[in-house]
Design a protein around this motif. Structure first.
Motif, PDB file in Angstrom:
ATOM      1  N   THR A  42       0.829  -1.181  -0.139  1.00 46.28           N
ATOM      2  CA  THR A  42      -0.042   0.046  -0.110  1.00 46.28           C
ATOM      3  C   THR A  42       0.975   1.296  -0.024  1.00 46.28           C
ATOM      4  O   THR A  42       0.805   2.260  -0.625  1.00 46.28           O
ATOM      5  N   VAL A  43       1.893   1.245   0.908  1.00 42.60           N
ATOM      6  CA  VAL A  43       2.849   2.431   1.104  1.00 42.60           C
ATOM      7  C   VAL A  43       3.485   2.576  -0.620  1.00 42.60           C
ATOM      8  O   VAL A  43       3.487   3.727  -1.261  1.00 42.60           O
ATOM      9  N   ALA A  44       3.767   1.467  -1.129  1.00 44.01           N
ATOM     10  CA  ALA A  44       4.594   1.787  -2.666  1.00 44.01           C
ATOM     11  C   ALA A  44       3.459   2.291  -3.452  1.00 44.01           C
ATOM     12  O   ALA A  44       3.845   2.989  -4.548  1.00 44.01           O
ATOM     13  N   GLY A  45       2.368   1.758  -3.537  1.00 43.47           N
ATOM     14  CA  GLY A  45       1.362   2.121  -4.447  1.00 43.47           C
ATOM     15  C   GLY A  45       0.917   3.288  -4.263  1.00 43.47           C
ATOM     16  O   GLY A  45       0.666   4.118  -5.287  1.00 43.47           O
ATOM     17  N   TYR A  46       0.801   3.654  -3.053  1.00 44.03           N
ATOM     18  CA  TYR A  46       0.070   5.332  -2.956  1.00 44.03           C
ATOM     19  C   TYR A  46       1.344   6.105  -3.167  1.00 44.03           C
ATOM     20  O   TYR A  46       0.809   7.212  -3.624  1.00 44.03           O
ATOM     21  N   ALA A  47       2.498   5.878  -2.601  1.00 44.94           N
ATOM     22  CA  ALA A  47       3.714   7.047  -2.731  1.00 44.94           C
ATOM     23  C   ALA A  47       4.008   7.194  -3.991  1.00 44.94           C
ATOM     24  O   ALA A  47       4.070   8.236  -4.578  1.00 44.94           O
ATOM     25  N   GLY A  48       4.037   5.981  -4.656  1.00 42.93           N
ATOM     26  CA  GLY A  48       4.592   6.355  -6.192  1.00 42.93           C
ATOM     27  C   GLY A  48       6.063   6.695  -6.129  1.00 42.93           C
ATOM     28  O   GLY A  48       6.837   6.697  -5.163  1.00 42.93           O
ATOM     29  N   GLY A  49       6.608   6.762  -7.571  1.00 40.11           N
ATOM     30  CA  GLY A  49       7.872   7.195  -7.626  1.00 40.11           C
ATOM     31  C   GLY A  49       9.060   6.284  -6.958  1.00 40.11           C
ATOM     32  O   GLY A  49       9.021   5.236  -7.042  1.00 40.11           O
ATOM     33  N   TRP A  50      10.159   7.155  -6.469  1.00 42.37           N
ATOM     34  CA  TRP A  50      11.241   6.333  -6.106  1.00 42.37           C
ATOM     35  C   TRP A  50      10.782   5.419  -4.760  1.00 42.37           C
ATOM     36  O   TRP A  50      11.600   4.314  -4.748  1.00 42.37           O
ATOM     37  N   VAL A  51       9.912   5.847  -3.969  1.00 42.63           N
ATOM     38  CA  VAL A  51       9.346   4.904  -2.847  1.00 42.63           C
ATOM     39  C   VAL A  51       8.997   3.763  -3.402  1.00 42.63           C
ATOM     40  O   VAL A  51       9.121   2.670  -2.928  1.00 42.63           O
TER      41      VAL A  51
ATOM     42  N   ALA B 265      -1.288  -6.061  -2.826  1.00 44.32           N
ATOM     43  CA  ALA B 265      -1.654  -4.742  -2.317  1.00 44.32           C
ATOM     44  C   ALA B 265      -1.452  -3.627  -3.027  1.00 44.32           C
ATOM     45  O   ALA B 265      -2.250  -2.612  -3.106  1.00 44.32           O
ATOM     46  N   ARG B 266      -0.231  -3.749  -3.551  1.00 44.27           N
ATOM     47  CA  ARG B 266      -0.051  -2.533  -4.578  1.00 44.27           C
ATOM     48  C   ARG B 266      -0.793  -2.473  -5.791  1.00 44.27           C
ATOM     49  O   ARG B 266      -1.426  -1.235  -6.074  1.00 44.27           O
ATOM     50  N   ALA B 267      -1.113  -3.529  -6.202  1.00 44.28           N
ATOM     51  CA  ALA B 267      -2.074  -3.394  -7.507  1.00 44.28           C
ATOM     52  C   ALA B 267      -3.287  -2.985  -6.994  1.00 44.28           C
ATOM     53  O   ALA B 267      -3.924  -2.041  -7.914  1.00 44.28           O
ATOM     54  N   GLU B 268      -3.996  -3.392  -5.776  1.00 43.34           N
ATOM     55  CA  GLU B 268      -5.255  -2.778  -5.315  1.00 43.34           C
ATOM     56  C   GLU B 268      -5.360  -1.170  -5.078  1.00 43.34           C
ATOM     57  O   GLU B 268      -5.907  -0.474  -5.381  1.00 43.34           O
ATOM     58  N   THR B 269      -4.194  -0.698  -4.599  1.00 46.97           N
ATOM     59  CA  THR B 269      -3.791   0.412  -4.312  1.00 46.97           C
ATOM     60  C   THR B 269      -3.819   1.337  -5.419  1.00 46.97           C
ATOM     61  O   THR B 269      -4.307   2.463  -5.513  1.00 46.97           O
ATOM     62  N   LEU B 270      -2.991   1.109  -6.483  1.00 47.46           N
ATOM     63  CA  LEU B 270      -3.031   1.620  -7.699  1.00 47.46           C
ATOM     64  C   LEU B 270      -4.247   1.791  -8.327  1.00 47.46           C
ATOM     65  O   LEU B 270      -4.708   2.960  -8.947  1.00 47.46           O
ATOM     66  N   ALA B 271      -5.156   0.738  -8.255  1.00 45.65           N
ATOM     67  CA  ALA B 271      -6.519   0.827  -8.923  1.00 45.65           C
ATOM     68  C   ALA B 271      -7.416   1.997  -8.139  1.00 45.65           C
ATOM     69  O   ALA B 271      -8.308   2.616  -8.737  1.00 45.65           O
ATOM     70  N   ILE B 272      -7.047   2.161  -6.826  1.00 52.23           N
ATOM     71  CA  ILE B 272      -8.103   3.041  -6.098  1.00 52.23           C
ATOM     72  C   ILE B 272      -7.495   4.477  -5.693  1.00 52.23           C
ATOM     73  O   ILE B 272      -8.164   5.402  -5.258  1.00 52.23           O
ATOM     74  N   ARG B 273      -6.289   4.546  -5.849  1.00 55.46           N
ATOM     75  CA  ARG B 273      -5.401   5.747  -5.433  1.00 55.46           C
ATOM     76  C   ARG B 273      -5.954   7.193  -6.294  1.00 55.46           C
ATOM     77  O   ARG B 273      -5.730   8.145  -5.764  1.00 55.46           O
TER      78      ARG B 273
END
Lengths: 308, 263
Positions: free
Chosen positions: A131-140, A190-198
């Motif tokens: 979730t952190v990776a998906g929401y923060a994006g970028g270098w994180v 979790a990242r895929a789900e986060t990308l879909a909703i962010r």
């Protein structure tokens, strides 16, 4: 296994739960849980899976009462060794003269412990990373996902073997090794789900309320990732049990004389042609519990994975 | 320009946009648009899809980057990072009520969130008041969004925007996802709230009827640029100068035969 037997038609509370106009937070939450339960209960096989796991839990809790003999202290090596199944020893005895049924009953504790520990270590780690990776994006995102890729690029069992070899054999280290190797898929989900909703409007709306990123991830993103993660973890339980059994089989998991099912199969390997029951009983136990987790996971998918 | 401010526009402007530009990579979505919103005034942004009208709202809200020019809210220029207090004073209602409410939260949770973020104490009273104000009542308080109709969802979204008692409300096509009768209800509700609270607002719409219903003044936009600024009265009276505005007016009247039907 009739679901109706669990939910006797009591119109009063059933209507209270399913009302379109809940009057309190508790009622709304219970109503939602009940709706999920009815969806889950409509899947008979999922109920079978749940029943097996409840049974496993009860067996683990009351192992001391259920098991007729000690799981570790053997019988007389001249008379009680490798006896076939009989009334006295339901699943027979092993090469140390120990009652296999008692060992399996006590082994359920180890299995549940492994499953539980791996779930509470791996799932939150994967969820947070994803979730952190998906929401923060970028270098994180790039950093966290490359770490995930490194873990994913090793075969799971080989990586677990390497960890156990480094940490030393034993059930705790086996659990740790399995947890370390099983979080990356959860992070990906979790990242895929986060990308879909962010980029959805409801996340923009909480951003516009001035919510901090930590708050948005924990309170708004994580709850939406949870259901697919729970389903995936449940379906992975079978694999976790098998990995633990595999490590036990290779002598890197639970150490003798602890009644771990995989180690028991390894013990029975030497006599598998003449005394088949030594390996068959723990094998069947692993099979049934793994199947139960898979059935439960399928049922949870129906119950939880509804949008809207 | 002073004659365009309308009657309710007195006092210092709440918001001033000065040659606002928004770039998405090489694409210039908004190109040097200037306007101001006075206290209690409602400004309309109208134009076809892709004319940059929603992007202006998103730039004000901080969801899109301000590439050039400046936006000042209550005299203070808005930077890339906004203070928490800013979000208490500026709120937004989104176009699609099916996407703007968290699917796993009850109305109660949705409305509690801004109160928790801004640490507003009398939450219980405010939630009740907000629900009453948008005409939902406490029966809807513990429902999930999937238990609400589109119009009811949009009312919840409006209640959420109003619960922090903002000075400026950004409305991004608040009725275009709803059917005609519900549209009218929501428009009347917005009109009521605006009169009741003396709220400034910026309304984005492609529908001239909606704009003239709610706004004193409007800016006609085309491909990121301002075409002209009018009062609603001028628009209704047909006192427009630019051909594009005329086209837009003709389009909003719907299909009409140029020649009479041959007998």
């Amino acid at each position: 296994m009739m679901p109706e037997a669990y939910n006797p038609p009591a119109p009063g509370w059933r209507e209270w739960l399913l009302t379109e106009r809940p009057a309190s937070r508790r009622q709304a939450r219970l109503g939602r849980a009940y709706a999920s339960w009815t969806r889950f209960a409509s899947n008979r096989l999922a109920l079978v899976g749940l029943a097996i796991l409840v049974l496993l839990l009860l067996v683990a809790v009351f192992a001391g009462l259920i098991a007729p003999d000690s799981p570790v202290v053997g019988g007389d090596l001249r008379t009680a060794r490798l006896l076939p199944p009989s009334a006295a020893h339901v699943f027979g005895t092993d090469d140390q003269g120990r009652d296999i049924f008692s060992r399996i009953v006590f082994g359920s504790r180890l299995t549940l412990m492994i499953v539980f520990l791996v779930a509470i270590i791996a799932a939150p780690v994967g969820l947070l990373m994803g979730t952190v990776a998906g929401y923060a994006g970028g270098w994180v995102d790039a950093t966290l996902m490359r770490i995930t890729d490194i873990f994913l690029s090793f075969p799971k069992l080989v990586l677990a073997l390497a960890f156990v070899a480094a940490l030393g054999p034993g059930i705790e280290n086996a659990v740790l090794a399995i947890a370390i190797t099983s979080w990356p898929p959860y992070a990906r989900i979790a990242r895929a789900e986060t990308l879909a909703i962010r980029n959805s409007d409801f996340i923009a709306a909480v951003q516009l309320m001035g919510a901090s990123p930590v708050r948005i991830v924990l309170r708004h993103v994580v709850p939406l990732c949870l259901s697919s993660l729970i389903i995936r973890v449940t379906l992975d339980m079978a694999g976790i049990i098998l990995t633990a059994a595999g490590l036990g089989f290779l002598g890197l998991g639970a150490q003798p004389p602890s009644p771990e099912w995989g180690a028991m199969i390894a013990d029975g390997r030497r006599f598998v042609l003449d005394q088949w029951w030594v390996a068959a009983a723990p094998g069947a136990a692993i099979f049934i519990v793994s199947l139960a987790f898979n059935l439960l996971g399928d049922g949870l998918r129906d119950a939880l994975d509804t949008r809207g | 320009m002073s004659d365009l401010h309308g009657k309710s526009g007195t006092g210092a402007p709440v918001l001033i946009a000065d040659a606002l530009g928004v770039d998405f990579g090489p694409f210039r979505a908004v190109d040097g648009v200037s306007f101001e919103v006075r206290p209690g005034e409602s400004l309309g942004l109208v134009g076809e899809s892709g004319s940059g009208k929603s992007t202006i709202l998103r730039a004000i809200a901080g969801l899109a980057p301000i590439s050039s020019g400046a936006v000042r809210f209550e005299g203070k220029p808005l930077g890339k990072r906004r203070e928490k207090a800013f979000y208490r004073h500026v709120q937004m209602v989104f176009q699609d009520p099916y996407g703007s409410l968290h699917p796993r939260q009850t109305v109660d949770q949705i409305l509690s969130e801004p109160l928790a973020i801004h640490r507003i104490a009398d939450g219980e009273r405010r939630i009740r008041q907000a629900l009453d104000e948008v005409g939902l009542g406490s029966g809807f308080r513990f429902r999930y969004p999937h238990q609400l109709s589109g119009g009811q969802r949009q009312r919840v979204a409006i209640a959420r925007a109003l619960i922090t008692e903002p000075e400026l409300l950004l409305l991004d096509e608040p009725t275009s996802a709803l059917d005609a009768s519900v549209q009218a209800e929501i428009l009347n509700l917005l009109e009521e709230i605006r009169q009741h609270r003396r709220l400034s607002s910026i309304l984005v719409s492609h529908d001239l009827a909606v704009i003239t219903h709610l706004c004193e003044r409007l800016i006609v936009m085309q491909s990121g640029r301002e075409v002209e600024t009018l009062t609603s009265r001028q628009l209704v009276a047909g006192e427009v100068t630019k051909p594009y505005t005329r086209e837009l007016m003709a389009a909003s009247e719907g299909f009409r035969r140029k020649e009479p039907v041959p007998a």
